[in-house]
Write a protein that holds these residues in place. Sequence first.
Motif, PDB file in Angstrom:
ATOM      1  N   ARG A  68      43.246  61.466 -44.235  1.00 42.36           N
ATOM      2  CA  ARG A  68      43.611  61.198 -42.882  1.00 42.36           C
ATOM      3  C   ARG A  68      45.206  61.613 -42.698  1.00 42.36           C
ATOM      4  O   ARG A  68      45.939  61.386 -43.671  1.00 42.36           O
ATOM      5  N   HIS A  69      45.376  62.201 -41.527  1.00 38.46           N
ATOM      6  CA  HIS A  69      46.697  62.412 -41.259  1.00 38.46           C
ATOM      7  C   HIS A  69      47.194  61.742 -39.650  1.00 38.46           C
ATOM      8  O   HIS A  69      46.453  61.865 -38.791  1.00 38.46           O
ATOM      9  N   GLU A  70      48.285  61.238 -39.507  1.00 38.14           N
ATOM     10  CA  GLU A  70      48.900  60.466 -38.484  1.00 38.14           C
ATOM     11  C   GLU A  70      49.271  61.340 -37.400  1.00 38.14           C
ATOM     12  O   GLU A  70      49.867  62.550 -37.467  1.00 38.14           O
ATOM     13  N   ILE A  71      48.885  61.238 -36.107  1.00 35.39           N
ATOM     14  CA  ILE A  71      48.952  62.070 -35.035  1.00 35.39           C
ATOM     15  C   ILE A  71      50.031  61.227 -34.101  1.00 35.39           C
ATOM     16  O   ILE A  71      51.011  61.681 -33.720  1.00 35.39           O
ATOM     17  N   TYR A  72      49.673  60.020 -33.838  1.00 35.30           N
ATOM     18  CA  TYR A  72      50.568  58.997 -33.438  1.00 35.30           C
ATOM     19  C   TYR A  72      50.796  57.599 -33.952  1.00 35.30           C
ATOM     20  O   TYR A  72      49.390  57.340 -34.666  1.00 35.30           O
ATOM     21  N   ASN A  73      51.839  56.799 -33.651  1.00 35.51           N
ATOM     22  CA  ASN A  73      51.649  55.695 -34.446  1.00 35.51           C
ATOM     23  C   ASN A  73      51.174  54.442 -33.523  1.00 35.51           C
ATOM     24  O   ASN A  73      51.407  54.344 -32.490  1.00 35.51           O
ATOM     25  N   THR A  74      50.246  53.646 -34.144  1.00 36.77           N
ATOM     26  CA  THR A  74      49.466  52.542 -33.567  1.00 36.77           C
ATOM     27  C   THR A  74      48.842  51.657 -34.574  1.00 36.77           C
ATOM     28  O   THR A  74      49.021  52.033 -35.704  1.00 36.77           O
ATOM     29  N   LYS A  75      48.425  50.622 -33.981  1.00 33.58           N
ATOM     30  CA  LYS A  75      47.700  49.503 -34.849  1.00 33.58           C
ATOM     31  C   LYS A  75      46.103  49.748 -34.801  1.00 33.58           C
ATOM     32  O   LYS A  75      45.802  50.442 -33.769  1.00 33.58           O
ATOM     33  N   ASP A  76      45.512  49.123 -35.338  1.00 30.38           N
ATOM     34  CA  ASP A  76      44.059  48.934 -35.281  1.00 30.38           C
ATOM     35  C   ASP A  76      43.842  47.764 -34.250  1.00 30.38           C
ATOM     36  O   ASP A  76      44.912  46.918 -34.209  1.00 30.38           O
ATOM     37  N   PHE A  77      42.703  47.871 -33.696  1.00 32.99           N
ATOM     38  CA  PHE A  77      42.380  46.760 -32.502  1.00 32.99           C
ATOM     39  C   PHE A  77      41.216  45.988 -32.855  1.00 32.99           C
ATOM     40  O   PHE A  77      40.480  46.503 -33.626  1.00 32.99           O
ATOM     41  N   ARG A  78      41.000  44.904 -32.182  1.00 31.50           N
ATOM     42  CA  ARG A  78      39.890  44.078 -32.114  1.00 31.50           C
ATOM     43  C   ARG A  78      38.824  44.469 -31.446  1.00 31.50           C
ATOM     44  O   ARG A  78      38.950  45.239 -30.232  1.00 31.50           O
ATOM     45  N   PRO A  79      37.343  44.969 -32.221  1.00 31.09           N
ATOM     46  CA  PRO A  79      36.395  45.302 -31.708  1.00 31.09           C
ATOM     47  C   PRO A  79      35.987  44.654 -30.303  1.00 31.09           C
ATOM     48  O   PRO A  79      35.242  45.346 -29.537  1.00 31.09           O
ATOM     49  N   LYS A  80      36.263  43.658 -30.065  1.00 29.87           N
ATOM     50  CA  LYS A  80      36.035  42.974 -28.535  1.00 29.87           C
ATOM     51  C   LYS A  80      37.020  43.229 -27.749  1.00 29.87           C
ATOM     52  O   LYS A  80      36.663  43.208 -26.606  1.00 29.87           O
ATOM     53  N   GLY A  81      37.977  44.205 -27.837  1.00 31.25           N
ATOM     54  CA  GLY A  81      38.911  44.550 -26.851  1.00 31.25           C
ATOM     55  C   GLY A  81      38.718  45.982 -26.660  1.00 31.25           C
ATOM     56  O   GLY A  81      37.670  46.603 -27.068  1.00 31.25           O
ATOM     57  N   TYR A  82      40.053  46.712 -26.220  1.00 29.98           N
ATOM     58  CA  TYR A  82      39.856  47.904 -26.165  1.00 29.98           C
ATOM     59  C   TYR A  82      41.240  48.720 -26.721  1.00 29.98           C
ATOM     60  O   TYR A  82      42.165  48.102 -26.865  1.00 29.98           O
ATOM     61  N   SER A  83      41.095  50.050 -26.992  1.00 29.76           N
ATOM     62  CA  SER A  83      42.087  50.736 -27.385  1.00 29.76           C
ATOM     63  C   SER A  83      42.845  51.595 -26.289  1.00 29.76           C
ATOM     64  O   SER A  83      42.152  51.835 -25.399  1.00 29.76           O
ATOM     65  N   PRO A  84      44.101  52.050 -26.840  1.00 30.50           N
ATOM     66  CA  PRO A  84      44.607  53.171 -25.819  1.00 30.50           C
ATOM     67  C   PRO A  84      44.038  54.359 -26.161  1.00 30.50           C
ATOM     68  O   PRO A  84      44.839  55.352 -26.054  1.00 30.50           O
TER      69      PRO A  84
END
Length: 358
Positions: A68-84
């Motif tokens: 895998r290759h990074e496009i932008y920096n972020t974290k992983d999220f809780r499956p019960k929540g939402y991602s950006p």
Amino acid sequence: MKCLLFLFLCLGAMLSFSCAAEVPQFQRLQLSDKFYAEGVHAGDFNKDGKLDVVSGPYWYEAPDYKERHEIYNTKDFRPKGYSPNFNTWAYDVNGDGWDDVIRVSHPGKKVFWHENPKGKGAWRQHVAMDSLENESPQFTDITGDGIPDMVGSVAGQFVYFTFKKETATQKWTRHNISPPKSTGGKYTHGLGVGDVDGDGRMDVIDKGHWWRQPESLEGDPLWKGYRFQFTRPGGADMFAYDFDGDGDNDIFTAAAAHGYGLTWFEQAEGENGKKIWKRHVITGAKPGDSPFGVVFSQAHSAQLIDIDRDGVKDLVTGKRWWAHNGNDPGGNDAAVLYWFKVMRGGQFGRGEIYSLPD
């Protein structure tokens, strides 16, 4: 789908499909055990002629999708929540020959496009729109100029945004489709693009209308709306397509993006000669509602694509997992993915259904 990210590869892609009954076979590959995004798409990001996969902040390299290759920096999220990252598309935005990535961060928030560095350095982020609403925006060519447009809603109006490749780093241009207060807020469900009336121009479909594209778009005229309640709560991706093979386009929608049921509406002529829409059930809330006995909820995404290469497009959809934190009907049931083979010459939904692997 809010679950582990999977990639389904058609092992039957090399087959000729000379027999219409032959069913393509699929292999499941897991991209990640983390939740990064609601959206996923495919594009050739390193120009090696193979389709890579983009999901969230990474693109995964074909053919095994392990690197895998990074496009932008972020974290992983809780499956019960939402991602950006609600929606994602791969497209060469600036016309340099390399696929870029378009990202709708969240309904009502900014839309970005990430510029492919051509294998050198980091990806650059550009703002395309300050806000885009509706949970099923469509990135498709609505104007007929060969360049996709972004269709959604802003502040109660259906709109589309256009851009030029030579000035792609500038914010995209907004065009209104419907009058003010003609749609809901940022979490409105149900949207599609297709030629409803057969005049060769793309129209827009939502849960309570279809909007006819005018003969000319010069001066940004508003489109004429025709009222019909395809679904009250709103589905997700909607399609105008000739499902029954009678020469005019019908309409598909999930009955409810956060409930049960898939439906299609047959375009027909009433006794008075006016256009009418006849509702047909593909699946419902009970096994007896459909000829397949299939029941699943949360059909929050769909694609119309010719899976078996018989020249007729098929419906691919399924159930997302843990929508609204598991509080929706069937929200805690396992995620499933199906494709429905469209059988011309009879009722769509009376043909065959195939389940993709768990």
